[in-house]
Scaffold this motif. Structure first.
Motif, PDB file in Angstrom:
ATOM      1  N   LYS A 169     -18.353 -19.135  56.274  1.00  0.00           N
ATOM      2  CA  LYS A 169     -18.750 -18.087  55.335  1.00  0.00           C
ATOM      3  C   LYS A 169     -19.975 -18.426  54.484  1.00  0.00           C
ATOM      4  N   ARG A 170     -20.476 -19.642  54.571  1.00  0.00           N
ATOM      5  CA  ARG A 170     -21.490 -20.050  53.602  1.00  0.00           C
ATOM      6  C   ARG A 170     -22.421 -21.139  54.141  1.00  0.00           C
ATOM      7  N   ILE A 171     -23.662 -21.108  53.656  1.00  0.00           N
ATOM      8  CA  ILE A 171     -24.613 -22.185  53.911  1.00  0.00           C
ATOM      9  C   ILE A 171     -25.001 -22.734  52.537  1.00  0.00           C
ATOM     10  N   ARG A 172     -24.780 -23.991  52.321  1.00  0.00           N
ATOM     11  CA  ARG A 172     -25.148 -24.621  51.052  1.00  0.00           C
ATOM     12  C   ARG A 172     -26.262 -25.618  51.331  1.00  0.00           C
ATOM     13  N   ILE A 173     -27.387 -25.467  50.634  1.00  0.00           N
ATOM     14  CA  ILE A 173     -28.529 -26.350  50.836  1.00  0.00           C
ATOM     15  C   ILE A 173     -28.721 -27.205  49.599  1.00  0.00           C
TER      16      ILE A 173
END
Length: 119
Positions: free
Chosen positions: A113-117
């Motif tokens: 559900k998510r991309i964290r950079i």
């Protein structure tokens, strides 16, 4: 020119084949001189050659934070269970939103559900 992605040995070969079918260059650690190497040796090789690492191993995130911040790209996939299908679905969703080039020298944590950079 596309960079080759180093695929950690904890990622199934079928994911490597899928990446190649998507037009990405992928090299499995299992098919290289890095087979059996410690995480730090793989990370150093990747940093030296400007190659992102695709992994399920959060130890690479620790290496990024503690030693190689800004010098390496780590793409950490967080899925449970870590089946080929779940990894591919997660990567496919992420690749629709960004490219590996956009993630250069960052820690990237990808879930369904998510991309964290993290820079």
């Amino acid at each position: 020119m596309a960079h080759t992605i180093i695929v950690d040995e904890n990622i199934p070969q079928s994911v490597v084949e899928w990446l190649c079918k998507k037009g990405l260059k992928a090299l499995s650690v299992l098919e290289s001189s890095l087979k059996g190497a410690k995480d730090f040796a793989i990370a150093e090789y990747a940093a030296k050659n400007g190659m992102p690492i695709l992994t399920l191993d959060s130890d690479f995130a620790k290496l990024y934070h503690n030693v190689l911040r800004g010098k390496i790209t780590v793409i950490l996939i967080k899925v449970s269970p870590a089946t080929t299908e779940n990894i591919i679905v997660t990567l496919n969703t992420a690749l629709k939103k960004t490219t590996f080039k956009d993630l250069q020298n960052r820690l990237v944590i990808i879930s369904k559900k998510r991309i964290r950079i993290v820079s």
